[in-house]
Design a protein around this motif. Sequence first.
Motif, PDB file in Angstrom:
ATOM      1  N   LEU A 324     -15.209  -6.724  -4.215  1.00  0.00           N
ATOM      2  CA  LEU A 324     -15.334  -5.457  -3.502  1.00  0.00           C
ATOM      3  C   LEU A 324     -14.628  -5.476  -2.152  1.00  0.00           C
ATOM      4  O   LEU A 324     -14.001  -4.501  -1.749  1.00  0.00           O
ATOM      5  N   THR A 325     -14.727  -6.601  -1.458  1.00  0.00           N
ATOM      6  CA  THR A 325     -14.173  -6.639  -0.106  1.00  0.00           C
ATOM      7  C   THR A 325     -12.660  -6.575  -0.099  1.00  0.00           C
ATOM      8  O   THR A 325     -12.050  -6.233   0.915  1.00  0.00           O
ATOM      9  N   SER A 326     -12.003  -6.878  -1.223  1.00  0.00           N
ATOM     10  CA  SER A 326     -10.541  -6.907  -1.278  1.00  0.00           C
ATOM     11  C   SER A 326      -9.931  -5.586  -1.721  1.00  0.00           C
ATOM     12  O   SER A 326      -8.709  -5.454  -1.761  1.00  0.00           O
ATOM     13  N   LEU A 327     -10.752  -4.587  -2.032  1.00  0.00           N
ATOM     14  CA  LEU A 327     -10.249  -3.308  -2.524  1.00  0.00           C
ATOM     15  C   LEU A 327      -9.928  -2.381  -1.366  1.00  0.00           C
ATOM     16  O   LEU A 327     -10.779  -2.112  -0.511  1.00  0.00           O
ATOM     17  N   ASP A 328      -8.692  -1.864  -1.325  1.00  0.00           N
ATOM     18  CA  ASP A 328      -8.346  -0.920  -0.270  1.00  0.00           C
ATOM     19  C   ASP A 328      -8.737   0.496  -0.690  1.00  0.00           C
ATOM     20  O   ASP A 328      -9.287   0.714  -1.778  1.00  0.00           O
ATOM     21  N   VAL A 329      -8.454   1.457   0.162  1.00  0.00           N
ATOM     22  CA  VAL A 329      -8.908   2.830  -0.070  1.00  0.00           C
ATOM     23  C   VAL A 329      -8.319   3.399  -1.363  1.00  0.00           C
ATOM     24  O   VAL A 329      -9.033   4.038  -2.149  1.00  0.00           O
ATOM     25  N   GLU A 330      -7.031   3.186  -1.587  1.00  0.00           N
ATOM     26  CA  GLU A 330      -6.399   3.739  -2.784  1.00  0.00           C
ATOM     27  C   GLU A 330      -6.936   3.084  -4.058  1.00  0.00           C
ATOM     28  O   GLU A 330      -7.151   3.756  -5.064  1.00  0.00           O
ATOM     29  N   GLU A 331      -7.172   1.781  -4.020  1.00  0.00           N
ATOM     30  CA  GLU A 331      -7.697   1.091  -5.196  1.00  0.00           C
ATOM     31  C   GLU A 331      -9.111   1.550  -5.523  1.00  0.00           C
ATOM     32  O   GLU A 331      -9.478   1.641  -6.707  1.00  0.00           O
TER      33      GLU A 331
END
Length: 490
Positions: A324-331
């Motif tokens: 979860l922590t590695s997901l950016d806004v677009e992802e």
Amino acid sequence: MTDESPVIVSDHPILQRWADLGDREATLRIDPGDPFFVDPDGRADPRLTLYTTRSAYANLARSTRANYANDCCLFFNFLWQRGKSWDEATSEDLLDFEDWRRWSPRNPHRIGGSKWNRELAAVRRLYKWAVGRRYLAASPVVEREVMGRHGHMVSVPAARAKNVRATNVKWLTPRAYRMWRDVGLRGYTPDGRRDASFRGRNDDRNAAYSDVLFSSGMRRTEGGSLLTIEIPDSADGARHFYDGKLGREVTKSKRERTVFCSANALRAVDAYMRTSRRAAIRRAQAKGRYEAMRGLWIVTGRSGFEQRELHLVDETGKVFERNLTSLDVEERQRLYVEGEGGLEPLWLWLSEDGRPFLPHSWEAVYRAASDRCRVLLEGKVSKPPYFTPHMARHSFALFMLAALQHALDNRFGLTPQERKEFRLLYGDSWRLVKNLLDHASEETTRSIYLAPVSDLQVRSLLLEDNHDGVTELLAQIARLSERVMDVVAS
């Protein structure tokens, strides 16, 4: 072009030469949404593309990259009108550009010192990189040496605006915020009744989002990109605040952090999820909208510490995992799960059509609510409140500092004299708020976000015994500071 004559982009003869564009962009590490520069003749300078993809610029927050790219484009366009390319700029060009942007009577949209300093920072960053790569002999941004805050000499742009107000932020007290929310977002009248003429939509969504920001201090994009699985569990109902985690890729600092959200805000979120959000999903499913989307990631399971490891399947059937922590806004906008009625988005805030409501769209919601308050509350209160997503952050900071200081007083039962001797202890409140706001330094918290507290020497107010807690303390501050808004009947 009519609907009966659609354009098939992939069959366009010119674009056929770019059939492998996606692969070429991937090789250059150009991702969807990344800015790049094209001159008025339609040509892209590979050096500038290298700057946006392979320099420290690429690691800036997405909003910062977009702002800096627009700022540089303004300067490039100014140069182009002079018959120059970006790599031919001189210090004289920059001086003339500053004159046009800030003072020229021929420019109907002149800017202030703060905006100029941001544009100058964007231009300086690009040209400093270009000189370092030896694409240019010298930067058009002339530097000068000044004494830094820690006693050593630092270089700053000579054209940097002087005597610029560090911030022009405003604050709302909690009761002023509630009036703004109820009248502006929820469609109530000033006397607390439902307004039959109110035609606003998604009022429960808008109010819940606003409550989350006001009670947590999250930035617009941080709160606007939350997933349903990130909402703190408040089922026990025993606390006033509940903690959750923000992933590092949605924060400005790129650091994962803990945030606290009030129980009232979480109840509003739960009500929104069970009603209008559910209805929007059902409408989208009935129209097959989710099945028609491309590039979705289907979450098939969760594992790991706090269930933050997502097991995913893309549209090609590829199985992979992301934390979860590695997901950016677009992802995050691509994340869906299989629900009872079909695919459902994990993105918390949805438009009426069931698709993710994008973070930048909240600005328009807040403007409309403030306009409604201005019309309906004129003459009813001394000054109708207005509000922005970032003001929620400021107001949260002001409230938390006052509450923490007040709680320390009550917990330790200190006398006025003892409070004076515990000044270092009060410093802990500033550090706590600094961490909640995700600031790099305590100095930022003190000098910018909590300026009215510093200006009014709130600690002397806290030494008084004649106020009734935090609410009255904030009312005192509002009476003494024009930048803190409270509601007082006219």
